[in-house]
Write a protein that holds these residues in place. Structure first.
Motif, PDB file in Angstrom:
ATOM      1  N   SER A  25      42.207 -11.654  12.577  1.00 38.23           N
ATOM      2  CA  SER A  25      43.379 -10.992  11.974  1.00 38.23           C
ATOM      3  C   SER A  25      43.094  -9.528  11.633  1.00 38.23           C
ATOM      4  O   SER A  25      41.942  -9.099  11.557  1.00 38.23           O
ATOM      5  N   GLU A  26      44.163  -8.767  11.421  1.00 42.40           N
ATOM      6  CA  GLU A  26      44.060  -7.361  10.990  1.00 42.40           C
ATOM      7  C   GLU A  26      43.505  -7.341   9.563  1.00 42.40           C
ATOM      8  O   GLU A  26      43.787  -8.240   8.775  1.00 42.40           O
ATOM      9  N   PHE A  27      42.712  -6.313   9.276  1.00 44.01           N
ATOM     10  CA  PHE A  27      42.201  -6.194   7.903  1.00 44.01           C
ATOM     11  C   PHE A  27      42.023  -4.723   7.541  1.00 44.01           C
ATOM     12  O   PHE A  27      42.065  -3.847   8.413  1.00 44.01           O
ATOM     13  N   ASP A  28      41.866  -4.476   6.237  1.00 44.69           N
ATOM     14  CA  ASP A  28      41.519  -3.118   5.783  1.00 44.69           C
ATOM     15  C   ASP A  28      40.398  -3.256   4.751  1.00 44.69           C
ATOM     16  O   ASP A  28      39.908  -4.364   4.509  1.00 44.69           O
ATOM     17  N   ILE A  44      32.112  -2.520  17.017  1.00 50.05           N
ATOM     18  CA  ILE A  44      32.508  -3.931  17.070  1.00 50.05           C
ATOM     19  C   ILE A  44      33.857  -4.179  16.396  1.00 50.05           C
ATOM     20  O   ILE A  44      34.421  -5.258  16.500  1.00 50.05           O
ATOM     21  N   ILE A  45      34.351  -3.152  15.659  1.00 53.28           N
ATOM     22  CA  ILE A  45      35.725  -3.208  15.122  1.00 53.28           C
ATOM     23  C   ILE A  45      36.419  -1.903  15.490  1.00 53.28           C
ATOM     24  O   ILE A  45      35.752  -0.918  15.858  1.00 53.28           O
ATOM     25  N   GLU A  46      37.738  -1.910  15.422  1.00 48.22           N
ATOM     26  CA  GLU A  46      38.485  -0.671  15.744  1.00 48.22           C
ATOM     27  C   GLU A  46      39.596  -0.475  14.733  1.00 48.22           C
ATOM     28  O   GLU A  46      40.045  -1.425  14.087  1.00 48.22           O
ATOM     29  N   ALA A  56      31.879  -2.615   0.868  1.00 47.87           N
ATOM     30  CA  ALA A  56      32.895  -2.789   1.922  1.00 47.87           C
ATOM     31  C   ALA A  56      32.989  -1.525   2.775  1.00 47.87           C
ATOM     32  O   ALA A  56      33.048  -1.595   4.015  1.00 47.87           O
ATOM     33  N   GLY A  57      32.951  -0.364   2.106  1.00 50.08           N
ATOM     34  CA  GLY A  57      33.031   0.922   2.824  1.00 50.08           C
ATOM     35  C   GLY A  57      31.855   1.082   3.777  1.00 50.08           C
ATOM     36  O   GLY A  57      32.014   1.469   4.937  1.00 50.08           O
ATOM     37  N   GLU A  58      30.662   0.744   3.267  1.00 49.38           N
ATOM     38  CA  GLU A  58      29.442   0.864   4.092  1.00 49.38           C
ATOM     39  C   GLU A  58      29.501  -0.075   5.297  1.00 49.38           C
ATOM     40  O   GLU A  58      29.177   0.305   6.421  1.00 49.38           O
ATOM     41  N   LEU A  59      29.933  -1.294   5.027  1.00 49.36           N
ATOM     42  CA  LEU A  59      29.975  -2.301   6.087  1.00 49.36           C
ATOM     43  C   LEU A  59      30.959  -1.895   7.191  1.00 49.36           C
ATOM     44  O   LEU A  59      30.634  -1.935   8.388  1.00 49.36           O
ATOM     45  N   ILE A  60      32.139  -1.462   6.774  1.00 45.50           N
ATOM     46  CA  ILE A  60      33.164  -1.050   7.754  1.00 45.50           C
ATOM     47  C   ILE A  60      32.662   0.159   8.554  1.00 45.50           C
ATOM     48  O   ILE A  60      32.835   0.228   9.770  1.00 45.50           O
ATOM     49  N   ASP A  61      31.988   1.071   7.853  1.00 45.86           N
ATOM     50  CA  ASP A  61      31.457   2.262   8.522  1.00 45.86           C
ATOM     51  C   ASP A  61      30.434   1.867   9.605  1.00 45.86           C
ATOM     52  O   ASP A  61      30.498   2.353  10.745  1.00 45.86           O
ATOM     53  N   MET A  81      42.584  -2.438  10.645  1.00 42.76           N
ATOM     54  CA  MET A  81      41.462  -2.599  11.572  1.00 42.76           C
ATOM     55  C   MET A  81      41.426  -4.026  12.108  1.00 42.76           C
ATOM     56  O   MET A  81      41.971  -4.922  11.477  1.00 42.76           O
ATOM     57  N   LYS A  82      40.729  -4.169  13.219  1.00 43.24           N
ATOM     58  CA  LYS A  82      40.489  -5.546  13.693  1.00 43.24           C
ATOM     59  C   LYS A  82      39.221  -5.582  14.556  1.00 43.24           C
ATOM     60  O   LYS A  82      38.738  -4.536  15.010  1.00 43.24           O
ATOM     61  N   LYS A  83      38.744  -6.787  14.751  1.00 45.31           N
ATOM     62  CA  LYS A  83      37.550  -6.945  15.599  1.00 45.31           C
ATOM     63  C   LYS A  83      37.921  -6.607  17.034  1.00 45.31           C
ATOM     64  O   LYS A  83      39.043  -6.902  17.471  1.00 45.31           O
ATOM     65  N   ILE A  84      36.978  -6.036  17.754  1.00 39.45           N
ATOM     66  CA  ILE A  84      37.221  -5.775  19.172  1.00 39.45           C
ATOM     67  C   ILE A  84      36.926  -7.064  19.938  1.00 39.45           C
ATOM     68  O   ILE A  84      35.919  -7.739  19.677  1.00 39.45           O
ATOM     69  N   ASN A  85      37.824  -7.384  20.843  1.00 40.08           N
ATOM     70  CA  ASN A  85      37.682  -8.606  21.639  1.00 40.08           C
ATOM     71  C   ASN A  85      36.320  -8.697  22.308  1.00 40.08           C
ATOM     72  O   ASN A  85      35.815  -7.701  22.804  1.00 40.08           O
ATOM     73  N   GLY A  86      35.750  -9.868  22.329  1.00 40.64           N
ATOM     74  CA  GLY A  86      34.521 -10.058  23.095  1.00 40.64           C
ATOM     75  C   GLY A  86      33.257 -10.007  22.255  1.00 40.64           C
ATOM     76  O   GLY A  86      32.180 -10.306  22.755  1.00 40.64           O
TER      77      GLY A  86
END
Lengths: 145, 89
Positions: free
Chosen positions: B48-51, B86-88, B74-79, B1-6
């Motif tokens: 950077s890319e992350f998981d 805001i991330i993809e 972490a699961g909740e936050l990513i969800d 995953m990574k942050k979406i630009n902007g």
């Protein structure tokens, strides 16, 4: 970690104002119903820095150095700018040029964009405003029904 | 995953929020609020890319939490961040 929070409107609009002062456009969600029927609650509004102003413009202004409003200019006389919400029957605000930070370019309602500076938008708003005395009468009648 | 630009972290008073910013438009219509630990994760991720393991590691390095709790957070936050767009993946 992911609770829902609300942002204080004044704090948000201070930030909006700072970005407008830097020459940027800003998009925000509308709270309140004072610009009904042209801008509805939860619509999105695009504001740009206010360079020139004229009667009929919808602007972001600060009244008495305290509360912010997004209302329409209904008069400009000797440096005093009078504002009124399209949905309001009586309330008006007065401010000066330096209290106006942004002009509304467009409103987005359910994904549909309406340009607020277009000739047709201005014309419709002007007709709506001319109906104000009738809207007041209807409001008074409704109170007694 | 990574942050979406902007998407940029900004402080509005006492609140930390993610705001969409392009060259000449700042979008305050879809604010995502972050608490202190979410701010720490967001800032640490850089571009950077992350998981989910990256986020778990960040949380366990910084806070006194066990692996299971960090995994859940972490699961909740990513969800939430995925749903907020805001991330993809």
């Amino acid at each position: 970690m992911a609770e829902r929070r609300t942002i204080n409107t004044e704090v948000l609009l201070d930030e909006v104002r700072a970005h407008l002062a830097e020459g940027k456009r800003v998009r925000l969600r509308v709270k309140g119903k004072s610009m009904h029927p042209f801008i509805l609650e939860d619509d999105m509004l695009v504001l740009a820095p206010a360079e020139s102003l004229r009667k009929g413009d919808i602007v972001l202004a600060r009244i008495n150095k305290s509360r912010y409003v997004v209302h329409r200019i209904i008069g400009i006389t000797n440096g005093i700018i009078t504002l009124m919400g399209d949905g309001n029957l009586y309330g008006r605000e007065e401010c000066r040029r330096e209290d106006i930070f942004g002009i509304a370019l467009s409103v987005i309602h359910n994904g549909e964009v309406t340009e607020l500076l277009s000739v047709s938008s201005r014309l419709i708003a002007s007709v709506w405003r001319s109906l104000l005395p009738f809207r007041r009468i209807i409001w008074k009648i409704k109170k007694y029904i | 995953m990574k942050k979406i630009n902007g998407f940029v972290l900004r402080r509005l008073g006492t609140e930390a929020v993610i705001v969409a910013e392009s060259l000449d438009l700042i979008a305050f219509d879809r604010l995502v609020s972050l608490n202190d630990s979410a701010v720490y994760v967001w800032e640490s991720l850089n571009d950077s890319e992350f998981d989910s393991n990256t986020v778990v590691r960040l949380l366990t390095d910084r806070y006194d939490v066990d692996e299971a709790t960090a995994c859940k957070d972490a699961g909740e936050l990513i969800d939430v961040w995925l749903r907020a767009g805001i991330i993809e993946q």
